[in-house]
Scaffold this active site. Sequence first.
Site, PDB file in Angstrom:
ATOM      1  N   HIS A  90       0.819  -1.219   0.000  1.00 28.64           N
ATOM      2  CA  HIS A  90       0.000   0.000   0.000  1.00 28.64           C
ATOM      3  C   HIS A  90       0.850   1.265   0.000  1.00 28.64           C
ATOM      4  O   HIS A  90       0.357   2.350  -0.321  1.00 28.64           O
ATOM      5  CB  HIS A  90      -0.983   0.002   1.189  1.00 28.64           C
ATOM      6  CG  HIS A  90      -0.400   0.372   2.511  1.00 28.64           C
ATOM      7  ND1 HIS A  90      -0.068  -0.554   3.487  1.00 28.64           N
ATOM      8  CD2 HIS A  90      -0.096   1.580   3.045  1.00 28.64           C
ATOM      9  CE1 HIS A  90       0.398   0.067   4.549  1.00 28.64           C
ATOM     10  NE2 HIS A  90       0.401   1.357   4.303  1.00 28.64           N
ATOM     11  N   ASP A 137       0.028  -7.367   1.450  1.00 30.89           N
ATOM     12  CA  ASP A 137       0.500  -6.001   1.646  1.00 30.89           C
ATOM     13  C   ASP A 137       2.024  -5.931   1.665  1.00 30.89           C
ATOM     14  O   ASP A 137       2.617  -5.235   2.489  1.00 30.89           O
ATOM     15  CB  ASP A 137      -0.081  -5.386   2.928  1.00 30.89           C
ATOM     16  CG  ASP A 137       0.028  -3.858   2.918  1.00 30.89           C
ATOM     17  OD1 ASP A 137       0.202  -3.282   1.832  1.00 30.89           O
ATOM     18  OD2 ASP A 137      -0.055  -3.240   4.003  1.00 30.89           O
ATOM     19  N   SER A 184       4.738   2.251   7.994  1.00 33.24           N
ATOM     20  CA  SER A 184       4.379   1.140   7.114  1.00 33.24           C
ATOM     21  C   SER A 184       5.560   0.699   6.259  1.00 33.24           C
ATOM     22  O   SER A 184       6.197   1.517   5.588  1.00 33.24           O
ATOM     23  CB  SER A 184       3.222   1.546   6.200  1.00 33.24           C
ATOM     24  OG  SER A 184       2.052   1.759   6.936  1.00 33.24           O
TER      25      SER A 184
END
Length: 340
Positions: free
Chosen positions: A85, A115, A192
């Site tokens: 993402h 992901d 992230s």
Amino acid sequence: MGRRPSFIDDLARGVPPDGAGQRPGFDDDALLDAYSRTVIGALERVQPAVAHIAVERRASGPAPARGSGSGFLFTPDGYLLTNSHVVHGAGRLSVTLAEGTTQSADLVGDDPSTDLAVLRIGAPEALPHAQLGDSAGLRVGQIAIAVGSPLGLAQTVTTGVVSALGRSLRSESGRMIYDVIQTDAALNPGNSGGPLINSAGQVIGVNTAIIPGAQAICFATAIDTAKWVITQLFAHGRVRRAYIGIAGTTVPIARKVQRYFGLSATTGVRVMEIVKGSPAALGGLRVDDTIVTIDGVPVDGIDTLQRLFDVSRIDRTVEIGVIRLTQRLNLSVTPVEQAS
């Protein structure tokens, strides 16, 4: 006026009273120092490999949309692991390494279902890289350390523990990510794609998500899942999977059931949902069946099930062993290729 007690003079000089803050058999300073040494030692091994990733995406307006995240080198020749993402749909990617240099990056491939994504930068010489650990042997309560660029603050470190194992998390694509690590090492936007490491400085997960509004509930994709995804991306540029059309969860198998059916695994996968018209439905699988083998290979959890349904099983009939109530059944199912 009487003489002032001596401990007041000691306090004025910063000397605690005898026994203050001490417990029999414990040396709090020594414990803190040991913990600090452990964290610092782990960081020295991994921090040089952690990178900040800047992303430009094509936008409908005159200026591109910008974003950022974290990643880390896992080979000396410039391959980085991050979140899908963070980089999916990017028009331009640039990576800033720990020593300060910035260069453009290419997307090798990404997998929204887990992901995860792999990038490549130029590496005229061997680069510092992180050692990938083993998430199968993790235990709840062990030290977990997160490194990344929350809110653009590069090389930020937070610490905590492994809070839970085997969680499921829905990715931005809408698909479930299984075998996710829960930790209370604080994550924020920008973390992230950064590494979650153990006390030995080995990567045990890729930081993935937080629950907005919650405190100290953060998630990382297990590194064993990441290793499998990396091999798929190197081989195909994407992850090819066989699909049978179920949703499941890892469950314990009662000891008497293990003995009765001669099962080697103590856990299996309970079928929670079956897609209508899917290979699983056509093959006779039912909700509440517990999958225990695929072609005779023990299935001890959802992560194992996902790995077994790789490209080699597309369009090939497999035998799925299940426990249904008091019966052990073998069902024939022909997986198809999962849509991208």
